[in-house]
Design an enzyme around this catalytic site. Sequence first.
Site, PDB file in Angstrom:
ATOM      1  N   LYS A   1      24.164  -6.652  30.228  1.00 20.67           N
ATOM      2  CA  LYS A   1      24.021  -5.815  31.449  1.00 20.67           C
ATOM      3  C   LYS A   1      24.740  -6.946  32.483  1.00 20.67           C
ATOM      4  O   LYS A   1      24.051  -7.953  32.182  1.00 20.67           O
ATOM      5  CB  LYS A   1      23.073  -4.924  31.530  1.00 20.67           C
ATOM      6  CG  LYS A   1      23.409  -3.589  33.151  1.00 20.67           C
ATOM      7  CD  LYS A   1      22.395  -3.188  32.926  1.00 20.67           C
ATOM      8  CE  LYS A   1      21.975  -2.369  33.820  1.00 20.67           C
ATOM      9  NZ  LYS A   1      21.054  -1.337  34.024  1.00 20.67           N
TER      10      LYS A   1
HETATM   11  O1  G3P Z   1      19.013   1.097  36.198  1.00 20.91           O
HETATM   12  C1  G3P Z   1      19.397   1.273  37.339  1.00 20.91           C
HETATM   13  C2  G3P Z   1      19.418   1.541  38.283  1.00 20.91           C
HETATM   14  O2  G3P Z   1      19.386   3.225  37.729  1.00 20.91           O
HETATM   15  C3  G3P Z   1      18.528   1.529  39.384  1.00 20.91           C
HETATM   16  O3  G3P Z   1      17.886   2.807  39.762  1.00 20.91           O
HETATM   17  O4  G3P Z   1      15.992   3.984  41.401  1.00 20.91           O
HETATM   18  O5  G3P Z   1      16.706   1.639  41.623  1.00 20.91           O
HETATM   19  O6  G3P Z   1      18.215   2.951  42.080  1.00 20.91           O
HETATM   20  P1  G3P Z   1      16.873   2.711  41.272  1.00 20.91           P
END
Ligand code: G3P
Length: 217
Positions: free
Chosen positions: A87
Site C-alpha cells: 500500500k
Molecule cells: O484503510 C483506509 C480507510 O478505509 C480508512 O477509513 O474510516 O479511517 O476513514 P476511515
Amino acid sequence: MKFFIDTANLDQIKEAQALGILDGVTTNPSLMAKEGITGQDNILKHYVAICEAVDGDVSAEVISVDFEGMVKEGEALAALHPQIVVKIPMIKEGVKALKYFSSKGIKTNCTLIFSAGQALLAAKAGATYVSPFIGRLDDVSTDGLNLIQEIRLIYDNYAFDTEILAASVRHTMHIIDCAKIGADVMTGPLSAITGLLNHPLTDIGLAKFLADHKKGN
Ligand code: G3P
C-alpha cells in the site's frame, strides 16, 4: 464486487472469513496501532498472521515517503507472503514507486485518493488497486460517492485494469451505493458488512415460520 475488511483485528478478520464472503483485508498504520501492534517485528508477524487467516489480498502500508525507502520497505513486505499487496500513498514519490512495483509484478494499492486526477495518475502508474476514501470526503461535506462515479467513468473510458477499491466505507448504504456504481471492491468495518444481513421483515418472517412449525408438531 469484492468484499475486503478494513481492520487489523484478527478476531474480526476471522469472523468475516468464516462467513465465506471475504475477498481480502486492508490495513493502515492507524488500524495497526489501534490493535496495539507496535515495533517492526510485531507488525511484520501480524501481517503474516492476517495472511494465514484469509484467502485473499492483504494490503500492508509503507511508512516511507521517499522512493528508495518505499521500494525497500515494499519489497520486504511483499517477500513476507504471496498475499501481500503493497500500500503506497498518493504522493509524487509514491507514483514512482507504483510504477516500479508494477514493472516487478508486485501488487499495489494506492491509498489516500481524494480526487479523480489522483486516481488517473495511479492507474497510469500501474496500480493494482486505487483507494478513494469516501467516508472522509463525506466528513468534509463532499460527496464521496461522486468520486467513485468519476473514477469509474475514467477507468472505463480507457479500459484501465486498476481496480476501484472504495475505502473509508462507514455503513451499509456506502456498500450498496458503491455496488450500484460498479466499484470493483469495497473495504469497510465488520459492522458495515454484517449490517447488510439485517431486515426486520426477515426476523418477523423467521419467527413466524418457527412458531408455525412448532404449532404443527
Ligand atoms: O484503510 C483506509 C480507510 O478505509 C480508512 O477509513 O474510516 O479511517 O476513514 P476511515
